[in-house]
Enzyme design. Structure first.
Site, PDB file in Angstrom:
ATOM      1  N   ASP A  64      11.979  -0.838  30.992  1.00 57.30           N
ATOM      2  CA  ASP A  64      10.630  -1.420  31.111  1.00 57.30           C
ATOM      3  C   ASP A  64       9.590  -0.392  30.695  1.00 57.30           C
ATOM      4  O   ASP A  64       8.910   0.200  31.528  1.00 57.30           O
ATOM      5  CB  ASP A  64      10.420  -1.868  32.563  1.00 57.30           C
ATOM      6  CG  ASP A  64       9.124  -2.633  32.765  1.00 57.30           C
ATOM      7  OD1 ASP A  64       8.536  -3.101  31.774  1.00 57.30           O
ATOM      8  OD2 ASP A  64       8.707  -2.767  33.935  1.00 57.30           O
ATOM      9  N   LYS A  66       7.162  -1.107  28.335  1.00 58.82           N
ATOM     10  CA  LYS A  66       5.930  -1.820  27.971  1.00 58.82           C
ATOM     11  C   LYS A  66       5.242  -1.199  26.749  1.00 58.82           C
ATOM     12  O   LYS A  66       4.148  -0.637  26.830  1.00 58.82           O
ATOM     13  CB  LYS A  66       4.950  -1.836  29.148  1.00 58.82           C
ATOM     14  CG  LYS A  66       5.494  -2.554  30.386  1.00 58.82           C
ATOM     15  CD  LYS A  66       4.448  -2.662  31.471  1.00 58.82           C
ATOM     16  CE  LYS A  66       4.927  -3.411  32.689  1.00 58.82           C
ATOM     17  NZ  LYS A  66       5.935  -2.684  33.513  1.00 58.82           N
ATOM     18  N   ASP A  69       1.653  -0.197  20.394  1.00 51.38           N
ATOM     19  CA  ASP A  69       1.195   0.844  19.469  1.00 51.38           C
ATOM     20  C   ASP A  69       1.049   0.183  18.103  1.00 51.38           C
ATOM     21  O   ASP A  69       1.186  -1.039  17.979  1.00 51.38           O
ATOM     22  CB  ASP A  69       2.220   2.003  19.457  1.00 51.38           C
ATOM     23  CG  ASP A  69       1.568   3.341  19.140  1.00 51.38           C
ATOM     24  OD1 ASP A  69       0.754   3.395  18.186  1.00 51.38           O
ATOM     25  OD2 ASP A  69       1.858   4.329  19.837  1.00 51.38           O
TER      26      ASP A  69
HETATM   27  O1  C5P Z   1       8.126  -2.696  43.932  1.00 50.04           O
HETATM   28  P1  C5P Z   1       7.905  -3.985  43.198  1.00 50.04           P
HETATM   29  O2  C5P Z   1       8.900  -5.060  43.587  1.00 50.04           O
HETATM   30  O3  C5P Z   1       6.478  -4.466  43.240  1.00 50.04           O
HETATM   31  O4  C5P Z   1       8.245  -3.605  41.675  1.00 50.04           O
HETATM   32  C1  C5P Z   1       7.992  -4.470  40.594  1.00 50.04           C
HETATM   33  C2  C5P Z   1       8.410  -3.797  39.306  1.00 50.04           C
HETATM   34  O5  C5P Z   1       8.169  -4.705  38.236  1.00 50.04           O
HETATM   35  C3  C5P Z   1       7.662  -2.516  38.979  1.00 50.04           C
HETATM   36  O6  C5P Z   1       8.609  -1.638  38.372  1.00 50.04           O
HETATM   37  C4  C5P Z   1       6.632  -2.928  37.955  1.00 50.04           C
HETATM   38  O7  C5P Z   1       6.377  -1.901  37.015  1.00 50.04           O
HETATM   39  C5  C5P Z   1       7.326  -4.091  37.258  1.00 50.04           C
HETATM   40  N1  C5P Z   1       6.457  -5.077  36.623  1.00 50.04           N
HETATM   41  C6  C5P Z   1       5.470  -5.764  37.318  1.00 50.04           C
HETATM   42  N2  C5P Z   1       4.671  -6.668  36.648  1.00 50.04           N
HETATM   43  C7  C5P Z   1       4.860  -6.910  35.342  1.00 50.04           C
HETATM   44  C8  C5P Z   1       5.874  -6.218  34.641  1.00 50.04           C
HETATM   45  C9  C5P Z   1       6.657  -5.308  35.328  1.00 50.04           C
HETATM   46  O8  C5P Z   1       5.324  -5.589  38.521  1.00 50.04           O
HETATM   47  N3  C5P Z   1       4.149  -7.827  34.718  1.00 50.04           N
END
Ligand code: C5P
Length: 235
Positions: A64, A66, A69
């Site tokens: 992940d 993201k 660029d």
């Molecule tokens: O700890 P938690 O369950 O909130 O973690 C959610 C994970 O999903 C984190 O690693 C965050 O970076 C990722 N994420 C997110 N929202 C997005 C894309 C990825 O929370 N749209």
């Protein structure tokens, strides 16, 4: 989309400070978890090599990072990511970046996910960032762009998942972070739902970080979520 193994529905976000801590969590979770997400925190602490090793060990990995660029940079970054053996990788849902990523992936097995609107953002955050339109409108527009660009899936909150299926179709994966089992604190997430609600809304994969990582017994917490997913799929 290929038929999903039930266990692959849960993706545990390894948002931990070191590779050693991530390895210990993977060992703790054992067979309960088959799919892991390596995000930015771990990527900057040796997590890319760790992601490759985790994939080599037979786990599925969602890198992940993201990406956003210029086209040339995104294309060549994705070419290299595709060689790591990971299953998913995220690109911000900007049409040019997504088209570049699809070109970089070529015929490799990697599946590219478009980040629509972060689950930590609500209408006020979007406005502060200069966007006109509601969260629902922007997620829908970006999902449509992702499909046009040839992406393999989208990341959105469980709140938008149901409406997104008609936009992305059956062939694209819908991946939802912002998952909070009953009683867990939301933390910085603003658009959250329980595992049951996310599955009922049509999510293919649920990303869960803190509710498992910070549990007194992470393996039991992961097993409870797996059971909740299985139950939600069976009714
Ligand atoms: O700890 P938690 O369950 O909130 O973690 C959610 C994970 O999903 C984190 O690693 C965050 O970076 C990722 N994420 C997110 N929202 C997005 C894309 C990825 O929370 N749209």
């Amino acid at each position: 989309m290929p038929l999903l193994d039930m266990r692959d529905r849960l993706i545990v976000g390894l948002d931990l400070p070191t590779v050693e801590a991530a390895e210990a969590m993977v060992a703790t979770l054992g067979d309960t978890v088959s799919f892991y997400k390596v995000g930015l925190q771990l990527s900057f602490a040796g997590g890319i090599d760790f992601a490759r090793r985790l994939a080599d060990s037979g786990k599925k990995v969602f890198l992940d990072v993201k990406l956003l660029d210029i086209d040339n940079t995104v294309e060549h970054a994705v070419e290299n990511i595709a060689r790591l053996g990971v299953t998913f990788c995220t690109i911000h849902a900007y049409p040019k970046a997504m088209r570049a990523a699809v070109a970089g992936k070529g015929m490799r097995d990697l599946r590219l996910l478009a980040v629509t609107v972060l689950t930590s953002m609500d209408e006020a955050d979007l406005k502060a960032a200069g966007y006109a339109g509601t969260v629902a409108e922007i997620v829908a527009a970006r999902a449509a762009d992702a499909r046009l660009a040839g992406m393999d899936g989208i990341v959105c909150s469980p709140e938008e998942a149901r409406a997104m299926r008609s936009i992305v179709g059956a062939g694209m994966a819908i991946v939802t972070p912002g998952i909070r089992p009953g009683g867990s604190p939301a933390g910085d997430q603003k658009r959250v739902a329980t595992p049951t609600a996310a599955i009922r809304a049509g999510a293919d994969h649920l990303v869960v970080g803190r509710p498992i990582l910070e549990a007194a017994d992470p393996r039991a917490a992961a097993a409870a979520i797996q059971a909740e997913i299985a139950l939600a799929l069976s009714v």
